[in-house]
Design a protein around this motif. Sequence first.
Motif, PDB file in Angstrom:
ATOM      1  N   ALA A 131       0.789  -1.293  -0.033  1.00  0.00           N
ATOM      2  CA  ALA A 131      -0.026  -0.023  -0.148  1.00  0.00           C
ATOM      3  C   ALA A 131       0.865   1.233   0.170  1.00  0.00           C
ATOM      4  O   ALA A 131       2.064   1.168   0.024  1.00  0.00           O
ATOM      5  N   ALA A 132       0.039   2.389  -0.079  1.00  0.00           N
ATOM      6  CA  ALA A 132       0.992   3.856  -0.119  1.00  0.00           C
ATOM      7  C   ALA A 132       0.199   4.701   0.297  1.00  0.00           C
ATOM      8  O   ALA A 132      -1.356   4.809   0.192  1.00  0.00           O
ATOM      9  N   MET A 153       4.419   7.675   0.544  1.00  0.00           N
ATOM     10  CA  MET A 153       4.843   6.922   1.359  1.00  0.00           C
ATOM     11  C   MET A 153       4.569   5.368   1.128  1.00  0.00           C
ATOM     12  O   MET A 153       3.411   4.821   1.441  1.00  0.00           O
ATOM     13  N   GLU A 154       5.534   4.601   0.654  1.00  0.00           N
ATOM     14  CA  GLU A 154       5.404   3.131   0.258  1.00  0.00           C
ATOM     15  C   GLU A 154       5.395   2.416   1.755  1.00  0.00           C
ATOM     16  O   GLU A 154       6.172   2.825   2.610  1.00  0.00           O
ATOM     17  N   GLY A 155       4.670   1.314   1.901  1.00  0.00           N
ATOM     18  CA  GLY A 155       4.612   0.433   2.664  1.00  0.00           C
ATOM     19  C   GLY A 155       3.729  -0.716   2.535  1.00  0.00           C
ATOM     20  O   GLY A 155       3.579  -1.328   1.488  1.00  0.00           O
ATOM     21  N   PHE A 173      -0.373   0.946   9.215  1.00  0.00           N
ATOM     22  CA  PHE A 173       0.608   1.238   7.932  1.00  0.00           C
ATOM     23  C   PHE A 173       2.150   0.931   8.445  1.00  0.00           C
ATOM     24  O   PHE A 173       2.478   1.559   9.332  1.00  0.00           O
ATOM     25  N   ILE A 174       2.663  -0.025   7.670  1.00  0.00           N
ATOM     26  CA  ILE A 174       4.220  -0.214   8.220  1.00  0.00           C
ATOM     27  C   ILE A 174       4.927   0.411   6.828  1.00  0.00           C
ATOM     28  O   ILE A 174       5.005  -0.112   5.762  1.00  0.00           O
ATOM     29  N   PRO A 175       5.721   1.620   7.026  1.00  0.00           N
ATOM     30  CA  PRO A 175       6.460   2.188   5.989  1.00  0.00           C
ATOM     31  C   PRO A 175       7.594   1.034   5.706  1.00  0.00           C
ATOM     32  O   PRO A 175       7.913   0.337   6.571  1.00  0.00           O
ATOM     33  N   VAL A 176       8.053   1.228   4.364  1.00  0.00           N
ATOM     34  CA  VAL A 176       8.761   0.601   3.745  1.00  0.00           C
ATOM     35  C   VAL A 176      10.201   0.928   4.688  1.00  0.00           C
ATOM     36  O   VAL A 176      10.560   1.985   4.996  1.00  0.00           O
ATOM     37  N   GLY A 177      11.126  -0.187   5.037  1.00  0.00           N
ATOM     38  CA  GLY A 177      12.215   0.024   5.757  1.00  0.00           C
ATOM     39  C   GLY A 177      11.959  -0.159   7.387  1.00  0.00           C
ATOM     40  O   GLY A 177      13.028  -0.101   8.159  1.00  0.00           O
ATOM     41  N   ALA A 192       9.689  13.022   8.328  1.00  0.00           N
ATOM     42  CA  ALA A 192      10.969  12.804   7.430  1.00  0.00           C
ATOM     43  C   ALA A 192      10.575  11.807   6.261  1.00  0.00           C
ATOM     44  O   ALA A 192      11.238  12.063   5.116  1.00  0.00           O
ATOM     45  N   ILE A 193       9.701  10.916   6.423  1.00  0.00           N
ATOM     46  CA  ILE A 193       9.707  10.039   5.291  1.00  0.00           C
ATOM     47  C   ILE A 193       8.102   9.808   4.917  1.00  0.00           C
ATOM     48  O   ILE A 193       7.899   9.387   3.758  1.00  0.00           O
ATOM     49  N   SER A 194       7.247  10.716   5.399  1.00  0.00           N
ATOM     50  CA  SER A 194       5.897  10.629   5.225  1.00  0.00           C
ATOM     51  C   SER A 194       5.381  11.219   3.587  1.00  0.00           C
ATOM     52  O   SER A 194       6.007  12.261   3.179  1.00  0.00           O
ATOM     53  N   HIS A 195       4.313  10.764   3.196  1.00  0.00           N
ATOM     54  CA  HIS A 195       3.891  11.503   1.880  1.00  0.00           C
ATOM     55  C   HIS A 195       3.575  12.998   2.071  1.00  0.00           C
ATOM     56  O   HIS A 195       3.746  13.618   1.137  1.00  0.00           O
ATOM     57  N   ARG A 196       2.846  13.193   3.373  1.00  0.00           N
ATOM     58  CA  ARG A 196       2.615  14.619   3.608  1.00  0.00           C
ATOM     59  C   ARG A 196       4.101  15.649   3.759  1.00  0.00           C
ATOM     60  O   ARG A 196       4.149  16.788   3.436  1.00  0.00           O
TER      61      ARG A 196
END
Length: 210
Positions: A131-132, A153-155, A173-177, A192-196
């Motif tokens: 998901a993203a 933000m992919e995950g 939601f589990i972010p990639v990494g 730092a990693i989010s879509h927003r």
Amino acid sequence: MAAVFVAPTAAPRAVFASHNAHKRDEVWAILAPLLPDWTEADLASARDFDVPPPVEDGVTFAENALVKARAVCAATGLPAVADDSGLAVDVMGGAPGIFSALWSGTHGADEENLRLLLAQLIDIPDAHRGAAFVCAAALVTPEGLEVVCEGRMEGSIATAATGGGGFGYDPIFIPVGYDVTAAELTAAQKNAISHRGKAFAALAARLAVL
């Protein structure tokens, strides 16, 4: 007679087109380091001006972000910033998408939305739970400038909700990494990693010259 909206005594530089306090605070946390000559008072909220939410009749995140920014800009006479964001699940063809906030039938019912989505994915194996989070951030000014920046933000989707931070679908939601959900990250880690974070970081250069 049309409603008259009275601005606060000190005019802000821009108005964030949302009544969602969590979202407004998250956006300010993203923008503050990027706009060092701004204070928090420079980014007002649509709530401060009593601007009612418009009908979001767009069919994409970008269209709905512009709908909100245009409405607030027209009502206040000030530059308006808006975002539209949501969760896109691969196996569901990108749903809930623009309907993320009202997936269970009631806008902003986070717990109900989470439970419904988890139930819909109950038999989906981990390998197919990709998901993203997607965000479109828009700026509209009284002079007619319109800018939209997008971030992802992919995950993947967890099998159960965990974590007490964030809001919306963050607890599943589990972010990639990462091996924890977005709701288990600190605000700084998430931004730092989010879509927003990505969308508003891109928009900050435009805001800096307001």
